[in-house]
Motif scaffolding. Structure first.
Motif, PDB file in Angstrom:
ATOM      1  N   LYS A 200       0.833  -1.194   0.000  1.00 58.80           N
ATOM      2  CA  LYS A 200       0.000   0.000   0.000  1.00 58.80           C
ATOM      3  C   LYS A 200       0.874   1.251   0.000  1.00 58.80           C
ATOM      4  N   SER A 201       0.474   2.224  -0.810  1.00 58.28           N
ATOM      5  CA  SER A 201       1.244   3.462  -0.911  1.00 58.28           C
ATOM      6  C   SER A 201       1.193   4.241   0.396  1.00 58.28           C
ATOM      7  N   LEU A 202       2.363   4.570   0.926  1.00 64.95           N
ATOM      8  CA  LEU A 202       2.434   5.362   2.154  1.00 64.95           C
ATOM      9  C   LEU A 202       2.741   6.819   1.860  1.00 64.95           C
ATOM     10  N   MET A 203       3.683   7.077   0.945  1.00 64.81           N
ATOM     11  CA  MET A 203       4.051   8.440   0.586  1.00 64.81           C
ATOM     12  C   MET A 203       4.346   8.504  -0.900  1.00 64.81           C
ATOM     13  N   LYS A 204       3.872   9.581  -1.533  1.00 68.90           N
ATOM     14  CA  LYS A 204       4.130   9.803  -2.951  1.00 68.90           C
ATOM     15  C   LYS A 204       4.624  11.221  -3.139  1.00 68.90           C
ATOM     16  N   MET A 205       5.783  11.364  -3.751  1.00 70.12           N
ATOM     17  CA  MET A 205       6.371  12.680  -4.013  1.00 70.12           C
ATOM     18  C   MET A 205       6.560  12.793  -5.519  1.00 70.12           C
ATOM     19  N   ASP A 206       5.475  13.102  -6.221  1.00 67.53           N
ATOM     20  CA  ASP A 206       5.492  13.103  -7.676  1.00 67.53           C
ATOM     21  C   ASP A 206       6.051  14.416  -8.203  1.00 67.53           C
ATOM     22  N   GLY A 207       6.380  14.442  -9.478  1.00 61.98           N
ATOM     23  CA  GLY A 207       6.802  15.673 -10.118  1.00 61.98           C
ATOM     24  C   GLY A 207       8.293  15.915 -10.032  1.00 61.98           C
ATOM     25  N   ILE A 208       8.696  17.111 -10.483  1.00 60.00           N
ATOM     26  CA  ILE A 208      10.100  17.522 -10.545  1.00 60.00           C
ATOM     27  C   ILE A 208      10.355  18.495  -9.410  1.00 60.00           C
ATOM     28  N   HIS A 209      11.271  18.149  -8.503  1.00 54.58           N
ATOM     29  CA  HIS A 209      11.451  18.977  -7.315  1.00 54.58           C
ATOM     30  C   HIS A 209      12.770  18.618  -6.626  1.00 54.58           C
ATOM     31  N   PRO A 210      13.269  19.489  -5.760  1.00 57.11           N
ATOM     32  CA  PRO A 210      14.461  19.169  -4.977  1.00 57.11           C
ATOM     33  C   PRO A 210      14.136  18.184  -3.861  1.00 57.11           C
ATOM     34  N   ALA A 211      15.176  17.635  -3.239  1.00 60.77           N
ATOM     35  CA  ALA A 211      15.004  16.607  -2.202  1.00 60.77           C
ATOM     36  C   ALA A 211      14.681  17.264  -0.865  1.00 60.77           C
ATOM     37  N   GLU A 212      13.412  17.306  -0.519  1.00 56.89           N
ATOM     38  CA  GLU A 212      12.968  17.818   0.771  1.00 56.89           C
ATOM     39  C   GLU A 212      12.331  16.679   1.558  1.00 56.89           C
ATOM     40  N   ILE A 213      12.633  16.600   2.851  1.00 52.04           N
ATOM     41  CA  ILE A 213      12.161  15.494   3.688  1.00 52.04           C
ATOM     42  C   ILE A 213      10.656  15.577   3.938  1.00 52.04           C
TER      43      ILE A 213
END
Length: 336
Positions: free
Chosen positions: A40-53
């Motif tokens: 099951k998906s817990l976190m999704k960080m889609d798209g173009i972006h810098p590495a932020e926690i």
């Protein structure tokens, strides 16, 4: 061969959870990533972006549980961090790369940090413009950041909107000295391209004629610069054959309201009525009719002025003159 741009990786493994309870996962990626726990998906960080926690808690049972991590890199830095923590242990890295915010003893290598650190943003209700090498556009890309979080890049080689994205605008450090090195990717997220590379306008002998093949510079078109209004919103000027075109964009909505959108308007002026001009406002394998408009990969389009028609995987609007003028307009919405 070691790939540094335009690749994707999938990781699979099992974690032994020492006891039933609440655990927290910490994820950062440049560019996109999605973490799955027990399928099951817990976190999704889609798209173009810098590495932020980003961090999220989940309650799990004791024993081994499968984890799966998807990651893709568009351009720029290749950074992926995954850590976890529980009641009896502090945050522990599961990735080889350690996010600088998580390792007080870490020194970020120069090649990882060389091109980050001068983010540009609109101020005082005005748009901001960035003219330089922008990933996803030709070398004549003109990026515009609007005050409400809408961003776009206009390609002055093709007279087309090359990119749309939300959130943060762009980081200028890569090009701070001279022309810099390489192309700078957008800094925000939810990036989409409404059309593939190639001219946005063409003169077709009939509605069934194929769209011209993409070239470095579109045929029969000449860029004539842009003018700024009192909010520094640009109107792009160009010509196709003997026809003058003014192209402008009006952003609306808010990120908080999840209704960001931008209306694209083209005004045509000609010495005499001209037939055969078409605007390709959307194209791609996923383009299809949807409610009051059409949906593509990451966006929904609704018509405002003109009569769009779908042929295959292209959405075209014919330019119909009334006297010596004509208008075409449509609105691009981000999919929720």
């Amino acid at each position: 061969e070691c790939l540094t741009e335009h690749f994707a990786v999938q990781y699979d493994g099992n974690l032994e959870f020492p006891a039933e309870g609440t655990y927290e996962f910490h994820l950062a990626s440049d560019d996109g990533a999605e973490l799955f726990i027990d399928g099951k998906s817990l976190m999704k960080m889609d798209g173009i972006h810098p590495a932020e926690i980003r961090s999220k808690k989940i309650r799990l049972k004791k024993g081994p549980i499968k984890i799966h991590l998807d990651y893709f890199e568009y351009t720029g830095q290749e950074q992926l961090y995954l850590g976890w923590s529980g009641r009896n242990f502090s945050e522990t890295a599961l990735s080889e790369w350690i996010h600088p915010s998580r390792d007080s003893n870490a020194t970020v290598k120069a090649d990882e940090n060389e091109f980050t650190g001068i983010p540009l943003a609109p101020e005082n209700g005005e748009a901001i413009i960035y003219r330089n090498f922008i990933a996803g556009s030709s070398p004549r890309g003109i990026a515009v950041g609007y005050p409400n979080g809408v961003n776009l890049c206009f390609d002055a080689n093709q007279m087309a909107p090359a990119l749309f994205w939300q959130g943060a605008f762009i980081d200028a450090k890569r090009h701070w000295t001279g022309r810099g090195s390489g192309a700078q990717p957008p800094l925000g997220y939810n990036l989409f391209k409404a059309t593939p590379p190639g001219a946005a306008l063409a003169i077709l002998p009939d509605a069934a004629a194929p769209w011209p093949a993409a070239k470095d510079r579109a045929d029969m078109m000449r860029f004539r610069g842009y003018r700024l209004d009192d909010k520094r919103f640009p109107t792009f000027k160009y010509e196709i054959a003997s026809v003058t075109v003014s192209e402008s964009y009006q952003p609306a909505g808010t990120a908080a309201g999840n209704d960001l959108r931008v209306t694209r308007t083209l005004l045509f002026s000609a010495p005499q009525p001209t037939s055969g001009i078409h605007v390709r406002v959307a194209a791609g394998p996923g383009l299809k009719p949807d409610g009051d408009g059409w949906s593509g990969d990451g966006f929904h389009l609704t018509p405002d002025l003109g009569q769009p028609f779908l042929r295959g995987q292209e959405l075209l609007i014919p330019v119909i003159f009334t006297g010596d003028t004509a208008s075409v307009s449509c609105t691009y919405h981000w999919k929720p």
